[in-house]
Design an enzyme around this catalytic site. Structure first.
Site, PDB file in Angstrom:
ATOM      1  N   PHE A   6       0.871  -1.168  -0.041  1.00  0.00           N
ATOM      2  CA  PHE A   6      -0.018   0.024  -0.021  1.00  0.00           C
ATOM      3  C   PHE A   6       0.723   1.102  -0.023  1.00  0.00           C
ATOM      4  CE2 PHE A   6      -2.342   2.793   3.476  1.00  0.00           C
ATOM      5  CZ  PHE A   6      -2.812   3.689   2.521  1.00  0.00           C
ATOM      6  N   ASN A  61       8.155  -9.643  -1.588  1.00  0.00           N
ATOM      7  CA  ASN A  61       8.018 -11.055  -1.742  1.00  0.00           C
ATOM      8  C   ASN A  61       6.583 -11.441  -1.872  1.00  0.00           C
ATOM      9  OD1 ASN A  61       6.752 -10.475   0.861  1.00  0.00           O
ATOM     10  ND2 ASN A  61       7.737 -12.150   1.920  1.00  0.00           N
ATOM     11  N   THR A 115       1.993  -9.518   1.319  1.00  0.00           N
ATOM     12  CA  THR A 115       0.444  -8.653   1.433  1.00  0.00           C
ATOM     13  C   THR A 115       0.525  -7.737   0.239  1.00  0.00           C
ATOM     14  OG1 THR A 115       1.603  -7.153   2.924  1.00  0.00           O
ATOM     15  CG2 THR A 115       0.221  -8.898   3.653  1.00  0.00           C
ATOM     16  N   LEU A 173      20.797  -8.928   0.466  1.00  0.00           N
ATOM     17  CA  LEU A 173      20.517  -8.402  -0.954  1.00  0.00           C
ATOM     18  C   LEU A 173      21.677  -7.829  -1.439  1.00  0.00           C
ATOM     19  CD1 LEU A 173      18.425  -7.812  -3.321  1.00  0.00           C
ATOM     20  CD2 LEU A 173      18.027  -5.918  -2.186  1.00  0.00           C
ATOM     21  N   GLY A 226      22.923  -3.699   6.767  1.00  0.00           N
ATOM     22  CA  GLY A 226      24.521  -4.488   6.250  1.00  0.00           C
ATOM     23  C   GLY A 226      24.579  -3.922   4.818  1.00  0.00           C
ATOM     24  N   TYR A 285       4.872  -7.838  16.050  1.00  0.00           N
ATOM     25  CA  TYR A 285       4.840  -6.706  15.150  1.00  0.00           C
ATOM     26  C   TYR A 285       5.526  -5.372  15.993  1.00  0.00           C
ATOM     27  CZ  TYR A 285       3.171  -2.986  11.990  1.00  0.00           C
ATOM     28  OH  TYR A 285       3.309  -1.516  11.226  1.00  0.00           O
ATOM     29  N   LYS A 320       9.370  -4.128  15.331  1.00  0.00           N
ATOM     30  CA  LYS A 320       9.721  -2.900  15.062  1.00  0.00           C
ATOM     31  C   LYS A 320      10.492  -1.913  16.121  1.00  0.00           C
ATOM     32  CE  LYS A 320       7.147  -2.225  11.091  1.00  0.00           C
ATOM     33  NZ  LYS A 320       7.935  -1.785   9.768  1.00  0.00           N
ATOM     34  N   TYR A 329      23.614   0.934  14.475  1.00  0.00           N
ATOM     35  CA  TYR A 329      24.429   1.082  13.363  1.00  0.00           C
ATOM     36  C   TYR A 329      24.849   2.439  13.097  1.00  0.00           C
ATOM     37  CZ  TYR A 329      24.397  -3.462  10.990  1.00  0.00           C
ATOM     38  OH  TYR A 329      24.726  -4.822  10.660  1.00  0.00           O
ATOM     39  N   THR A 376      -2.661   5.180   8.502  1.00  0.00           N
ATOM     40  CA  THR A 376      -2.845   5.842   7.257  1.00  0.00           C
ATOM     41  C   THR A 376      -3.665   5.098   6.188  1.00  0.00           C
ATOM     42  OG1 THR A 376      -0.395   6.328   7.307  1.00  0.00           O
ATOM     43  CG2 THR A 376      -1.308   6.574   5.281  1.00  0.00           C
TER      44      THR A 376
END
Ligand SMILES: NC(=O)c1ccc[n+]([C@@H]2O[C@H](COP(=O)([O-])OP(=O)(O)OC[C@H]3O[C@@H](n4cnc5c(N)ncnc54)[C@H](O)[C@@H]3O)[C@@H](O)[C@H]2O)c1
Length: 314
Positions: free
Chosen positions: A14, A35, A38, A64, A103, A146, A150, A160, A176
């Site tokens: 979304f 992926n 959702t 990645l 990373g 969740y 988070k 980091y 939102t």
């Protein structure tokens, strides 16, 4: 930002798809990864022919290797029905996803924006919530995968930043809504609209007096873009949301008015750990980003209802 290459994780979701729209329109080279847990290709189908847009299937829990200047990390199911379906995967997505994106940012010296959430405040004791409030979160409840995922992602961002001088940006997004929300995600705006359009009963949890604030998607994306472009020393966290509070009953009545529906309201018990009230203090976003929401709830609901009419074919 110009001529930069930008990675958007969860870009077929979304918020991610609206973010890709803005970045592509601004001329950036956009790599959208998802992926499709959702999210959906449909949300970005209109961008697929553009020379500066690329879509790739990838799960952020795996590393990645790409060359980018900026990363928006949005990958994570955001609604309780989706994030509670596979809670272990939800935590992995937040935590391993953050580690992998950090990373990557460290390797290629990219600036990283993390899409955090008002859920880090849990069921808060103070209203409205300011960024220096530490929150009241249940670590072992059904929302914890969740909320705590988070929170841990935020911890990783700041570690980091301190340990490796990484350029980070943390935005705490409040509720939102807008076109491309999932019709079945169990969130109150989509629930009410879908129920009203189908003529079904409108489900109110509790007595309907609990309040929420609702930010229209265009306002939210503007806030995220401004945060990404803000000076390096401002890392956040910064609340992005609309402080206008509405009770669930007020929202239901507005949806009934705008859809012209004759649906009846029915009342059900509150789900576990459901916060009674949550509302952002957006003073910091105003001061640092010159940002404030501009779209009134009624004006944002109209295009959202039009979108759902298209999805439902009514
Ligand atoms: N919409 C809101 O009101 C809201 C509020 C607070 C925070 N947020 C945050 O904003 C981000 C986007 O939320 P949204 O509302 O667009 O939800 P969404 O579910 O539409 O988008 C999330 C996207 O991430 C993808 N995804 C999930 N797990 C993944 C994985 N392991 N690897 C790659 N992609 C993965 C999904 O397929 C989807 O496209 C989320 O991080 C969410 O926590 C949203």
């Amino acid at each position: 930002m110009d001529d930069t290459s930008v990675l958007v994780t969860g870009g077929a979701g979304f918020l991610g798809s609206h973010l890709c729209d803005r970045l592509v329109a601004a001329g950036h080279d956009v790599l959208c990864i998802d992926n499709f847990y959702t999210g959906s290709r449909r949300n970005v189908a209109h961008l697929l022919g553009k020379a500066n847009f690329e879509l790739s299937r990838h799960d952020v829990t795996f590393p990645l290797y790409v060359e980018v200047d900026r990363i928006f990390n949005l990958a994570c199911p955001a609604s309780p029905v989706h994030y509670q379906f596979d809670p272990v995967q939800t935590t992995k997505t937040s935590v391993h996803g953050a580690i992998n994106m950090l990373g990557l940012a460290k390797r290629v010296k990219a600036r990283l924006l993390q899409a955090s959430t008002s859920e880090v405040y849990g069921d808060p004791e103070i209203h409205p919530q300011r960024e220096d409030y530490w929150g009241r979160v249940n670590p072992i409840g059904t929302r914890s995968c969740y909320d705590e995922g988070k929170r841990c992602a935020e911890t990783l961002m700041f570690d980091y930043h301190r340990q490796h001088a990484l350029e980070i940006k943390v935005v705490r997004i409040f509720n939102t809504y807008g076109p491309r929300m999932h019709p079945n995600d169990g969130r109150v705006v989509s629930n009410f609209i879908v129920q009203a359009l189908k003529g079904d009963e409108i489900t109110i949890y509790g007595d309907g007096q609990q309040t929420r604030s609702f930010c229209y998607v265009d306002d939210l994306i503007e806030g995220m873009l401004r945060m990404m472009d803000s000076p390096a020393e401002f890392v956040g966290p910064v609340n992005i949301g609309n402080p206008g509070e509405f009770t669930m009953l007020e929202l239901a009545e507005l949806v009934l008015k705008l859809t012209g529906s004759r649906s009846k309201l029915i009342f059900k018990p509150l789900p576990a750990d459901d916060p009674k009230q949550r509302c952002p203090d957006i003073g910091l976003a105003g001061e640092k980003l010159g940002w404030a929401p501009t779209v009134a709830l009624e004006d944002g609901l109209k295009p959202t209802i039009a979108y759902f009419k298209g999805v439902l074919g009514v």
